[in-house]
Scaffold this active site. Structure first.
Site, mmCIF file in Angstrom:
data_model
loop_
_atom_site.group_PDB
_atom_site.id
_atom_site.type_symbol
_atom_site.label_atom_id
_atom_site.label_comp_id
_atom_site.label_asym_id
_atom_site.label_seq_id
_atom_site.Cartn_x
_atom_site.Cartn_y
_atom_site.Cartn_z
ATOM 1 N N GLY A 1 0.934 -1.193 0.104
ATOM 2 C CA GLY A 1 0.035 0.243 -0.219
ATOM 3 C C GLY A 1 0.875 1.409 0.051
ATOM 4 N N ALA A 2 1.869 1.373 -0.748
ATOM 5 C CA ALA A 2 2.885 2.463 -0.982
ATOM 6 C C ALA A 2 2.753 3.456 -1.851
ATOM 7 C CB ALA A 2 4.251 1.825 -0.872
ATOM 8 N N SER B 1 -2.691 -0.276 14.831
ATOM 9 C CA SER B 1 -3.323 0.939 15.127
ATOM 10 C C SER B 1 -3.610 1.002 16.855
ATOM 11 C CB SER B 1 -4.769 1.197 14.608
ATOM 12 O OG SER B 1 -5.736 2.062 15.329
ATOM 13 N N ALA C 1 -11.838 -4.627 15.683
ATOM 14 C CA ALA C 1 -11.412 -6.049 15.668
ATOM 15 C C ALA C 1 -10.564 -6.632 14.840
ATOM 16 C CB ALA C 1 -12.836 -6.874 15.458
ATOM 17 N N ILE D 1 -3.083 10.032 12.222
ATOM 18 C CA ILE D 1 -2.099 10.719 11.458
ATOM 19 C C ILE D 1 -2.643 11.595 10.463
ATOM 20 C CG2 ILE D 1 -0.089 10.314 9.830
ATOM 21 C CD1 ILE D 1 0.113 7.326 10.768
ATOM 22 N N TYR E 1 -13.038 -2.451 12.183
ATOM 23 C CA TYR E 1 -11.960 -2.009 12.081
ATOM 24 C C TYR E 1 -11.042 -2.528 13.526
ATOM 25 C CZ TYR E 1 -7.990 1.256 11.884
ATOM 26 O OH TYR E 1 -6.589 1.609 11.930
#
Length: 261
Positions: free
Chosen positions: A19-20, A151, A166, A196, A164
């Protein structure tokens, strides 16, 4: 931080960031290059973004290439692993940055089965298969480090998007399980940033209507960082300075959660 002050912790090493093409993943890829790494830039659909990240890496003077895969597909992940290991002749670091936060959902009342399936497929299944496939190959080569981007949502949960929270909690189970399975040759850790200010966050409806100010007031360091500020912290877990860390959860949120020991 200026280029002169950036340490060279990945000189001669190879790094893949999933995912860059955008956001935090793009900044991790660029920071790895600034520290001397050759970088593989993964994307699913953001080809233009991935090419932009590659261009930024090449501007620094390091080598980079893009690799496409849908990480919810085991077949795609296997193909990506073969491609990356062949291109690099091995892989030193994998950063599993891809994750879906159910950003469009503004309340638990809006939960759908489709959203549950998608978030768990990306965040749990996708991350687990990446750790599994890349980690097995790292084990064969005798070394490697995997950083899963988690996270701090796991500390308090999420009334907005329980699926999310979970999924990110499940990430700890993946990290600890494979940390044991791959020890001592390959280390597996979780890096958990707080909020962020990525482009995606800045466009969120709740962010624009007071959420930012509310969080800022509860953050002891009084600052919500942009993605570039935390990229080096995420990569710390893959450095030699973290050589005695595996199965760990590293939190960087300005003191917002202050989890106990």
């Amino acid at each position: 931080m200026t280029q002169q002050n950036i340490p060279r912790r990945f000189e001669g090493r190879t790094v893949l960031v999933t995912g860059a093409g955008t956001g935090f993943g793009a900044e991790i890829a660029v920071r790895a290059a600034q520290e001397g790494a050759r970088v593989a830039v993964h994307y699913r659909s953001s080809a233009a973004g991935a090419e932009k990240t590659v261009a930024r890496v090449k501007e620094i003077g390091e080598d980079a290439f893009t690799v496409q895969a849908d990480i919810t597909s085991h077949q795609d992940i296997r193909r990506m692993a073969e491609e990356v290991f062949t291109r690099f002749g091995g892989l030193d670091v994998l950063v599993n940055n891809v994750g879906d936060v159910a950003r469009e959902q503004m309340s638990w009342r809006d939960l759908t089965e489709e959203s549950i399936d998608h978030v768990l497929a990306v965040d749990i299944k996708g991350t687990m298969l990446c750790v599994h496939e890349f980690g097995a190959r790292m084990l064969d080569q005798g070394h490697g480090s995997i950083v899963n981007i988690g996270s701090t949502v796991i500390v308090r949960g999420s009334a907005r998007a329980p699926q999310y929270a979970a999924a990110k909690y499940g990430l700890l189970g993946i990290t600890k399980s494979y940390a044991q399975a791959f020890a001592p040759a390959v280390r597996v850790n979780t890096f958990a940033p707080g909020f962020i200010e990525t482009e995606a966050t800045l466009t969120r409806q709740d962010w624009k209507s007071g959420r930012r100010e509310e969080l800022l007031a509860k953050t002891p360091l009084g600052h919500i960082p942009g993605p570039a500020e935390l990229a080096g912290t995420a990569l710390f877990l893959a450095t030699d300075d973290a050589s005695h860390m595996t199965g760990a959860y590293l939190n960087a949120d300005g003191g917002f959660n202050m989890i106990g020991a």
